[in-house]
Design a protein around this motif. Structure first.
Motif, PDB file in Angstrom:
ATOM      1  N   SER A 149      66.004  87.213 105.231  1.00 14.03           N
ATOM      2  CA  SER A 149      66.097  88.674 105.171  1.00 14.03           C
ATOM      3  C   SER A 149      65.047  89.245 104.223  1.00 14.03           C
ATOM      4  CB  SER A 149      67.488  89.101 104.724  1.00 14.03           C
ATOM      5  OG  SER A 149      67.816  88.528 103.462  1.00 14.03           O
ATOM      6  N   LYS A 150      64.822  88.577 103.100  1.00 14.45           N
ATOM      7  CA  LYS A 150      63.806  89.038 102.148  1.00 14.45           C
ATOM      8  C   LYS A 150      62.406  88.872 102.726  1.00 14.45           C
ATOM      9  CE  LYS A 150      66.173  88.386  97.701  1.00 14.45           C
ATOM     10  NZ  LYS A 150      65.933  89.753  97.209  1.00 14.45           N
ATOM     11  N   VAL A 151      62.164  87.733 103.367  1.00 17.96           N
ATOM     12  CA  VAL A 151      60.849  87.473 103.944  1.00 17.96           C
ATOM     13  C   VAL A 151      60.548  88.467 105.056  1.00 17.96           C
ATOM     14  CG1 VAL A 151      59.400  85.760 105.110  1.00 17.96           C
ATOM     15  CG2 VAL A 151      61.019  85.025 103.337  1.00 17.96           C
ATOM     16  N   HIS A 169      70.380  82.688 106.574  1.00 19.28           N
ATOM     17  CA  HIS A 169      69.185  82.205 107.255  1.00 19.28           C
ATOM     18  C   HIS A 169      68.061  82.081 106.231  1.00 19.28           C
ATOM     19  CE1 HIS A 169      70.722  84.187 111.235  1.00 19.28           C
ATOM     20  NE2 HIS A 169      71.525  83.225 110.787  1.00 19.28           N
ATOM     21  N   TYR A 170      67.241  81.009 106.361  1.00 20.20           N
ATOM     22  CA  TYR A 170      66.239  80.718 105.345  1.00 20.20           C
ATOM     23  C   TYR A 170      64.892  80.375 105.968  1.00 20.20           C
ATOM     24  CZ  TYR A 170      70.385  80.166 102.412  1.00 20.20           C
ATOM     25  OH  TYR A 170      71.568  80.372 101.751  1.00 20.20           O
ATOM     26  N   CYS A 171      63.837  80.544 105.148  1.00 18.18           N
ATOM     27  CA  CYS A 171      62.489  80.096 105.487  1.00 18.18           C
ATOM     28  C   CYS A 171      62.052  79.067 104.448  1.00 18.18           C
ATOM     29  CB  CYS A 171      61.506  81.260 105.490  1.00 18.18           C
ATOM     30  SG  CYS A 171      61.848  82.544 106.718  1.00 18.18           S
ATOM     31  N   GLY A 172      61.297  78.078 104.898  1.00 18.15           N
ATOM     32  CA  GLY A 172      60.769  77.083 103.980  1.00 18.15           C
ATOM     33  C   GLY A 172      59.675  77.673 103.107  1.00 18.15           C
ATOM     34  N   CYS A 173      59.454  77.050 101.943  1.00 10.87           N
ATOM     35  CA  CYS A 173      58.494  77.575 100.966  1.00 10.87           C
ATOM     36  C   CYS A 173      57.414  76.566 100.582  1.00 10.87           C
ATOM     37  CB  CYS A 173      59.231  78.005  99.697  1.00 10.87           C
ATOM     38  SG  CYS A 173      60.359  79.383  99.940  1.00 10.87           S
ATOM     39  N   ASN A 174      57.348  75.421 101.267  1.00  6.88           N
ATOM     40  CA  ASN A 174      56.360  74.393 100.922  1.00  6.88           C
ATOM     41  C   ASN A 174      56.403  74.041  99.438  1.00  6.88           C
ATOM     42  OD1 ASN A 174      55.524  74.172 103.539  1.00  6.88           O
ATOM     43  ND2 ASN A 174      53.487  75.026 103.233  1.00  6.88           N
ATOM     44  N   LEU A 175      57.603  73.958  98.901  1.00  9.18           N
ATOM     45  CA  LEU A 175      57.819  73.525  97.522  1.00  9.18           C
ATOM     46  C   LEU A 175      58.883  72.437  97.531  1.00  9.18           C
ATOM     47  CD1 LEU A 175      57.895  76.956  95.651  1.00  9.18           C
ATOM     48  CD2 LEU A 175      56.175  75.166  95.336  1.00  9.18           C
ATOM     49  N   PHE A 176      58.518  71.283  96.971  1.00  7.13           N
ATOM     50  CA  PHE A 176      59.427  70.147  96.910  1.00  7.13           C
ATOM     51  C   PHE A 176      59.347  69.548  95.514  1.00  7.13           C
ATOM     52  CE2 PHE A 176      57.671  70.615 101.126  1.00  7.13           C
ATOM     53  CZ  PHE A 176      58.781  70.554 101.963  1.00  7.13           C
ATOM     54  N   ALA A 177      60.475  69.105  94.987  1.00  4.34           N
ATOM     55  CA  ALA A 177      60.499  68.428  93.693  1.00  4.34           C
ATOM     56  C   ALA A 177      61.049  67.023  93.887  1.00  4.34           C
ATOM     57  CB  ALA A 177      61.350  69.197  92.687  1.00  4.34           C
ATOM     58  N   PHE A 178      60.231  66.037  93.546  1.00 10.92           N
ATOM     59  CA  PHE A 178      60.638  64.634  93.579  1.00 10.92           C
ATOM     60  C   PHE A 178      61.023  64.271  92.147  1.00 10.92           C
ATOM     61  CE2 PHE A 178      58.142  65.330  97.289  1.00 10.92           C
ATOM     62  CZ  PHE A 178      58.611  64.453  98.257  1.00 10.92           C
ATOM     63  N   ILE A 241      67.210  78.075  96.079  1.00 15.66           N
ATOM     64  CA  ILE A 241      67.024  79.344  96.785  1.00 15.66           C
ATOM     65  C   ILE A 241      66.203  80.267  95.896  1.00 15.66           C
ATOM     66  CG2 ILE A 241      68.153  81.247  97.981  1.00 15.66           C
ATOM     67  CD1 ILE A 241      68.675  78.390  99.104  1.00 15.66           C
ATOM     68  N   LEU A 242      65.049  80.642  96.379  1.00 15.35           N
ATOM     69  CA  LEU A 242      64.107  81.459  95.609  1.00 15.35           C
ATOM     70  C   LEU A 242      64.186  82.913  96.057  1.00 15.35           C
ATOM     71  CD1 LEU A 242      61.158  78.937  95.821  1.00 15.35           C
ATOM     72  CD2 LEU A 242      62.414  79.511  93.743  1.00 15.35           C
ATOM     73  N   PRO A 243      64.316  83.847  95.116  1.00 16.74           N
ATOM     74  CA  PRO A 243      64.463  85.261  95.483  1.00 16.74           C
ATOM     75  C   PRO A 243      63.126  85.971  95.659  1.00 16.74           C
ATOM     76  CG  PRO A 243      64.716  85.033  93.119  1.00 16.74           C
ATOM     77  CD  PRO A 243      64.507  83.639  93.658  1.00 16.74           C
ATOM     78  N   TYR A 244      62.101  85.232  96.039  1.00 16.16           N
ATOM     79  CA  TYR A 244      60.756  85.791  96.169  1.00 16.16           C
ATOM     80  C   TYR A 244      60.268  85.610  97.601  1.00 16.16           C
ATOM     81  CZ  TYR A 244      61.235  84.619  91.207  1.00 16.16           C
ATOM     82  OH  TYR A 244      61.693  84.453  89.926  1.00 16.16           O
ATOM     83  N   ALA A 245      60.055  86.704  98.318  1.00 14.10           N
ATOM     84  CA  ALA A 245      59.591  86.611  99.701  1.00 14.10           C
ATOM     85  C   ALA A 245      58.237  85.924  99.784  1.00 14.10           C
ATOM     86  CB  ALA A 245      59.501  88.015 100.304  1.00 14.10           C
ATOM     87  N   GLU A 246      57.363  86.168  98.791  1.00  8.50           N
ATOM     88  CA  GLU A 246      56.014  85.601  98.844  1.00  8.50           C
ATOM     89  C   GLU A 246      56.015  84.086  98.719  1.00  8.50           C
ATOM     90  OE1 GLU A 246      56.409  87.361  94.591  1.00  8.50           O
ATOM     91  OE2 GLU A 246      57.136  87.784  96.619  1.00  8.50           O
ATOM     92  N   ALA A 247      57.122  83.507  98.237  1.00  3.80           N
ATOM     93  CA  ALA A 247      57.213  82.050  98.133  1.00  3.80           C
ATOM     94  C   ALA A 247      57.166  81.387  99.500  1.00  3.80           C
ATOM     95  CB  ALA A 247      58.486  81.644  97.403  1.00  3.80           C
ATOM     96  N   ALA A 248      57.516  82.128 100.551  1.00  4.41           N
ATOM     97  CA  ALA A 248      57.561  81.570 101.903  1.00  4.41           C
ATOM     98  C   ALA A 248      56.270  81.788 102.679  1.00  4.41           C
ATOM     99  CB  ALA A 248      58.730  82.180 102.677  1.00  4.41           C
ATOM    100  N   VAL A 249      55.255  82.341 102.043  1.00  2.47           N
ATOM    101  CA  VAL A 249      54.013  82.662 102.744  1.00  2.47           C
ATOM    102  C   VAL A 249      53.030  81.498 102.645  1.00  2.47           C
ATOM    103  CG1 VAL A 249      52.011  84.195 102.857  1.00  2.47           C
ATOM    104  CG2 VAL A 249      54.291  85.134 102.367  1.00  2.47           C
ATOM    105  N   ASP A 250      52.790  80.842 103.766  1.00  2.00           N
ATOM    106  CA  ASP A 250      51.676  79.907 103.853  1.00  2.00           C
ATOM    107  C   ASP A 250      50.751  80.390 104.968  1.00  2.00           C
ATOM    108  OD1 ASP A 250      53.284  79.314 105.988  1.00  2.00           O
ATOM    109  OD2 ASP A 250      53.391  77.171 105.614  1.00  2.00           O
ATOM    110  N   VAL A 251      49.514  79.957 104.917  1.00  2.00           N
ATOM    111  CA  VAL A 251      48.514  80.482 105.844  1.00  2.00           C
ATOM    112  C   VAL A 251      48.221  79.437 106.912  1.00  2.00           C
ATOM    113  CG1 VAL A 251      46.156  81.344 106.067  1.00  2.00           C
ATOM    114  CG2 VAL A 251      47.545  82.014 104.104  1.00  2.00           C
TER     115      VAL A 251
END
Length: 281
Positions: A149-151, A169-178, A241-251
């Motif tokens: 919804s934010k994205v 509903h969610y979008c991926g953010c290309n952020l992973f922590a191992f 869960i990140l409250p930043y829409a821009e976190a889901a922006v990849d090109v």
């Protein structure tokens, strides 16, 4: 946390492998590779590296790709490499094998933040939020997600893969922590998930047809999906869960590039944070 109760800082790993000149985005930009495509005058990979440098929770940056001669085109990236401020590792044939190979070069007790070079709106604020929540979890591996919804509200023209769970509903953010050595071992198996990441139905098929049916009926929750994935691969996987829409922006397309360019032009605060000058589940 370490033995003194202090949060361990992360080693950042940026996947920047070259997809080749056949990529329409690379062809249109006339850049030598995707990572070096400019947005608002700055290569995407340099924006990511600068955001990581500004983050409090990052202690070390490594690039997996592109080729050294491609990186040498950008003076600031060349300076960072020559000064030892960033490390470089030769990429492998896929993101998963590149990640696995690169993590072999990193001390096994160090948590690793994995992201990608095509993440031009990434900021220190997003990175620190993700690292803090990941470190506070009981997980071996965390994945960043943003509410769709934010994205959609922030970027209505951007086409994103949407994970439609019962709770949200969610979008991926290309952020992973191992976060643990056990999670590092998963990097080599990541290919099974990676190859289907743009098609949720095929991805959930890895969890069994029961999960697919529950997903299609709108009954599958995020926690249930993560629990099933954890059992399949033998480790604890959680979402931040990140409250930043821009976190889901990849090109990934020409349209994505235009949208990111417009966002940086409209919001000087984001451009300044990214410029080279400088909710846990």
């Amino acid at each position: 946390m370490d033995d003194t109760g202090q949060q361990r800082r992360f080693q950042a790993l940026v996947l920047a492998g070259d997809r080749g000149s056949s990529d329409p985005l690379v062809a249109q930009s006339e850049a030598c590779c995707k990572a070096m495509i400019e947005i608002d005058g700055t290569p995407m990979v340099l924006r990511v590296l600068t955001a990581l440098a500004a983050a409090e929770n990052i202690n070390g940056r490594m690039l997996s790709g592109p080729k050294p001669e491609q990186l040498a085109i950008e003076p600031e990236v060349s300076r960072l490499l020559e000064s030892g401020e960033i490390d470089w590792c030769e990429p492998r044939t896929s993101p998963s094998t590149s990640a696995s190979h690169a993590m072999e070069q990193i001390d096994h007790d160090t948590p690793v933040l994995l992201t990608t070079a095509d993440h031009p709106l990434l900021s220190a604020r997003i990175i620190d939020h993700f690292c803090r929540d990941s470190a506070a979890s009981d997980a071996d591996l965390t994945v960043g997600l943003a509410p769709h919804s934010k994205v959609q509200q922030a970027f209505p023209e951007m086409k994103k893969t949407v994970l439609r769970f019962r709770d949200d509903h969610y979008c991926g953010c290309n952020l992973f922590a191992f976060l643990t050595p056990r999670a590092r071992g998963f990097a080599a198996q990541w290919r099974q998930v990676e190859s289907e990441r743009k098609n949720p139905l095929k991805m959930f098929r890895l969890l069994g047809w029961g999960a697919v049916i529950r997903y299609l009926l709108g009954h599958l929750t995020l926690d249930e999906a993560l629990d099933r994935l954890s059992r399949k691969f033998g480790l604890r996987i959680r979402a931040v869960i990140l409250p930043y829409a821009e976190a889901a922006v990849d090109v990934d397309s020409v349209r994505d590039h235009y949208i990111a360019q417009e966002q940086l032009t409209r919001k000087p605060c984001i451009a300044a944070e990214a410029a080279p000058t400088l909710g846990l589940r």
